[in-house]
Write an enzyme that holds these catalytic residues in place. Structure first.
Site, short mmCIF file in Angstrom:
data_model
loop_
_atom_site.label_atom_id
_atom_site.label_comp_id
_atom_site.label_asym_id
_atom_site.label_seq_id
_atom_site.Cartn_x
_atom_site.Cartn_y
_atom_site.Cartn_z
N VAL A 60 0.81 -1.21 0.00
CA VAL A 60 0.00 0.00 0.00
C VAL A 60 0.85 1.27 0.00
O VAL A 60 0.32 2.35 -0.26
CB VAL A 60 -0.96 -0.01 1.21
CG1 VAL A 60 -0.22 0.30 2.52
CG2 VAL A 60 -2.14 0.95 1.02
N TYR A 61 2.14 1.18 0.25
CA TYR A 61 2.99 2.38 0.24
C TYR A 61 3.07 2.91 -1.19
O TYR A 61 3.65 2.27 -2.08
CB TYR A 61 4.40 2.07 0.75
CG TYR A 61 4.48 1.67 2.21
CD1 TYR A 61 3.39 1.83 3.08
CD2 TYR A 61 5.64 1.14 2.73
CE1 TYR A 61 3.47 1.46 4.42
CE2 TYR A 61 5.74 0.77 4.08
CZ TYR A 61 4.65 0.92 4.90
OH TYR A 61 4.75 0.55 6.22
#
Length: 349
Positions: A60-61
């Site tokens: 998700v980064y």
């Protein structure tokens, strides 16, 4: 740099881990840093020179960009380091693009492997609790990934103590791969994990990886009572993780860290990091930085050993009252407490 066993496994990881939330730095991650491939290579080189052997990222980064940059920056040196990544958060708008279902875990692992340019993940972590997916489904999917060779160890992140122990119980009963680690928030600004999570991890042989040990820079020493923070710094009022409920106690804690740092001729950030690194059950602190100077300073904390009196001063400044049932156990049961129990209660004896 010291190396500590990751839980009950034979894997040894450095006491400091390189965090990569700032790799890419788009969207909500942009305040953390906007580090490109060249910058990532430089940070990785600095970390490895300091003895770091674990790098932490997440799908998700920056919506996968952090993993892509990490994979490209490592190139042929991928096998020289350990890579930890995560799955759980939304990676799309579809109804199955988040959570810890078998569907999302397997799909997430395959996508992370492609982005990282590797055929295995050293530590695959579930990023957050999913109360709507049966743990049996989550754990069997993770076990399948380990048995396939695509994942070598598994961990959880942001789980409460009961979430983690329930998962470990199911894994043990069904002879599935058990969590080797839990990744949690812990810093001088917030010591919540000491009451339940740390004792549970010690009792169950689970390693503890700490995210944001400087609370996003909050306890680095640049935020002090009555002092204007440097240009470009995030103000205290803009912080949401962790929430700050007692500003006076926070500033008191920072002042103690600054004073101890001056006595060692090091930054308050190094003191704050060394303090957490010396706490019971801690395996590794995840540090990321917007600049190479910050990264070098943070990693230098690996060489700082605080005295018992210095740790107690920080304990006293940052601690909360002992909560029930622990004050009752302290008053009546110290003759029969385990090392796991005492990891928390001994601070109040």
């Amino acid at each position: 740099m010291q190396y500590r066993q990751l839980g009950r496994t034979g894997l040894r990881v450095s006491t400091f881990t390189l965090g990569t939330m700032g790799f890419g730095g788009t969207g909500w991650a942009s305040p953390v840093g906007k580090i490109d491939v060249a910058g990532a290579r430089e940070q990785i080189a600095i970390a490895r020179d300091a003895g770091v052997n674990l790098i932490d990222t997440a799908d998700v980064y920056s919506n996968g960009l952090s993993e892509e940059i990490l994979g490209e920056a490592l190139g042929d040196s991928r096998d020289d380091v350990l890579i930890a990544t995560k799955v759980r958060m939304p990676m799309g708008d579809g109804p199955n693009d988040a959570g810890l279902s078998r569907h999302h875990i397997i799909r997430g692992a395959e996508a992370s492997l492609r982005r990282l340019g590797t055929d295995y993940i050293d530590l695959y972590q579930v990023h957050e609790w999913d109360g709507q997916t049966p743990l049996e489904e989550t754990l069997t999917a993770l076990d399948d990934l380990v048995r396939s060779g695509k994942v070598r160890y598994i961990g959880c992140s942001n789980y409460s103590a009961w979430h983690m122990v329930k998962a470990l119980g199911i894994a043990d009963a069904r002879q599935l791969e058990r969590f080797a680690s839990t990744q949690v928030f812990y810093s001088l600004a917030n010591r919540d994990i000491e009451a339940e999570i740390v004792p549970a991890a010690l009792d169950q042989g689970v390693g503890i990886l700490v995210w944001s040990p400087l609370a996003g820079g909050l306890v680095s020493g640049k935020y002090r009572r009555g002092v204007t923070a440097p240009e470009g710094s995030r103000h205290l009022s803009e912080w949401s993780e962790p929430p700050i409920y007692d500003e006076d106690k926070l500033y008191d804690s920072i002042e103690v860290a600054v004073k101890i740092g001056e006595s060692h001729n090091v930054s308050a950030a190094q003191v704050s990091l060394a303090y957490i690194a010396q706490k019971p059950g801690i395996t590794s602190l995840i540090v990321g930085a917007r600049t190479t100077e910050q990264l070098r300073d943070n990693l230098a904390a690996a060489n700082l050993e605080l005295t018992a009196d210095e740790v107690k001063a920080l304990d006293d400044a940052s601690g909360d009252n002992l909560r029930y049932p622990y004050w009752h156990q302290r008053n009546t049961s110290t003759d029969r407490l385990s090392a796991a129990d005492l990891s928390h209660i001994s601070n109040y004896l």
